[in-house]
Design a protein around this motif. Structure first.
Motif, PDB file in Angstrom:
ATOM      1  N   HIS A 125       0.808  -1.208   0.000  1.00 34.39           N
ATOM      2  CA  HIS A 125       0.000   0.000   0.000  1.00 34.39           C
ATOM      3  C   HIS A 125       0.851   1.273   0.000  1.00 34.39           C
ATOM      4  O   HIS A 125       1.347   1.697   1.027  1.00 34.39           O
ATOM      5  CB  HIS A 125      -0.932  -0.041   1.220  1.00 34.39           C
ATOM      6  N   CYS A 132      -6.174   7.551   4.162  1.00 33.01           N
ATOM      7  CA  CYS A 132      -6.480   6.820   2.935  1.00 33.01           C
ATOM      8  C   CYS A 132      -7.633   5.834   3.138  1.00 33.01           C
ATOM      9  O   CYS A 132      -7.737   5.189   4.185  1.00 33.01           O
ATOM     10  CB  CYS A 132      -5.237   6.077   2.449  1.00 33.01           C
ATOM     11  N   LYS A 133      -8.495   5.759   2.135  1.00 34.53           N
ATOM     12  CA  LYS A 133      -9.617   4.813   2.196  1.00 34.53           C
ATOM     13  C   LYS A 133      -9.656   3.881   0.989  1.00 34.53           C
ATOM     14  O   LYS A 133     -10.356   2.871   1.010  1.00 34.53           O
ATOM     15  CB  LYS A 133     -10.942   5.564   2.277  1.00 34.53           C
ATOM     16  N   CYS A 134      -8.975   4.247  -0.079  1.00 33.50           N
ATOM     17  CA  CYS A 134      -8.997   3.466  -1.322  1.00 33.50           C
ATOM     18  C   CYS A 134     -10.427   3.060  -1.693  1.00 33.50           C
ATOM     19  O   CYS A 134     -10.699   1.895  -1.982  1.00 33.50           O
ATOM     20  CB  CYS A 134      -8.100   2.238  -1.209  1.00 33.50           C
ATOM     21  N   CYS A 172      -8.434  -0.263   1.405  1.00 39.62           N
ATOM     22  CA  CYS A 172      -6.964  -0.257   1.475  1.00 39.62           C
ATOM     23  C   CYS A 172      -6.377  -1.664   1.617  1.00 39.62           C
ATOM     24  O   CYS A 172      -5.401  -1.996   0.947  1.00 39.62           O
ATOM     25  CB  CYS A 172      -6.496   0.604   2.638  1.00 39.62           C
TER      26      CYS A 172
HETATM   27 ZN    ZN Z   1      -5.573   3.108   0.749  1.00 44.51          ZN
END
Ligand code: ZN
Length: 309
Positions: free
Chosen positions: A99, A256-258, A265
């Protein structure tokens, strides 16, 4: 280090159970030369240089989820050419993802260690399959991802930062046969991929982890131990010191959440943010990570080894 008799005895028993041969007592220089010789020999004997790796050119399926690299974001799927063993191993793992990068430009590998189905890994997979999978992941990291990170950072990047999240961990995971797998993997890393770790953060560690750590420490080189930091719930500041907030998943204290990817994530069928990995006809039952055809073709086709042609 001083330890009580009980601890010393526990450690002794653990070592005996796991380790038939005690590590050789070379001095540092002899050891370095020996290690290099062993690594070259091992890579040759196991055709490691010929191990196929996924790139945007060859379109091979990835062995785990990736986010934020030149190679398009991807999840592990039962794509044709991937072996059934990879899907089986991954289905017992708590979830893992390469990641984005840390502040040094090194890729960050995140594993939900606490959700591993430890007993199932030991029962339904073989050490050889797990080691093969690990080789496939390592070669991909070094030949594809580190190369891209080096180009982006304008300097040589040859190490990864690792975050092990222990959320969900319980005593059932401290299972002797499962720990032998961890041992096999850490042995192979220390022997054949030395100095490839930037930092290792173990976060959300339960208090019981202290006991396991005392044992695991016995298998590790002092150089490796120095790079490891263990935290309970108080890890956020340390992670954010090392990883930019926009590159750190929200569940680990970042931003971050993607959301553009199924599973976010760090996708995981065990956590339940991704459906189970189900192998099909297209996923042959072989020990290697890819099908025998792909393994064979990679010997003569540099494209499958991650080289641009
Ligand atoms: Zn992410």
């Amino acid at each position: 280090m001083v330890s009580t008799d009980n601890e010393a005895e526990a450690l002794k028993q653990f070592r005996e159970a796991l380790d038939k041969e005690t590590s050789d007592k070379y001095n540092d220089e002899e050891q370095a030369v020996q290690q290099l010789t062993d690594t070259v020999k091992w890579r040759k004997e196991n055709n490691v240089d010929e191990y196929p790796v996924a790139t945007s050119e060859n379109k091979l399926p990835v062995l785990y989820a990736i986010r934020g690299f030149e190679l398009e974001d991807a999840n592990l799927t039962p794509a044709p050419g991937l072996s059934e063993s990879v899907l089986r191993i991954a289905s017992y793992m708590g979830g893992s993802c390469l990641h984005k990068t840390d502040k040094d430009g090194c890729p960050v590998y995140i594993e939900r260690l606490g959700y591993h189905a430890a007993k199932e890994i030991a029962k339904y997979t073989t050490v050889d399959e797990v080691v093969q999978y690990h080789i496939g992941c390592n070669e991909f990291l070094h030949r594809v991802i580190n190369k891209q990170c080096s180009a982006k950072a304008g300097k040589v990047i040859n190490r990864e930062t690792v975050v092990f999240d222990c959320t969900g961990m319980g005593w059932y995971q401290f299972h002797m046969p499962a720990l032998q797998y961890l041992r096999a993997v850490s042995d192979s890393d220390q022997k054949y991929y030395p100095e490839t770790m930037n930092k290792l953060f173990i976060v959300n560690a339960p208090s019981a982890f202290v006991y396991v750590w005392k044992m695991v420490k016995g298998w590790l080189d002092p150089g490796t131990i120095e790079k490891i930091q263990i935290f309970g719930k108080d890890y956020k500041e340390a992670l954010l010191d090392h990883i930019p907030a926009e590159n750190l998943p929200e569940f680990l204290g970042g931003e971050c959440k993607c959301e553009h990817m199924p599973g976010g994530c760090v996708p995981s069928p065990i956590v339940g943010n991704l459906p189970p990995y189900v192998a099909g006809e297209q996923n042959p039952k072989v020990t290697t990570s890819y099908s025998t055809e792909i393994m064979e073709e990679a010997k003569t086709n540099p494209l499958l080894r991650g080289q641009t042609v």
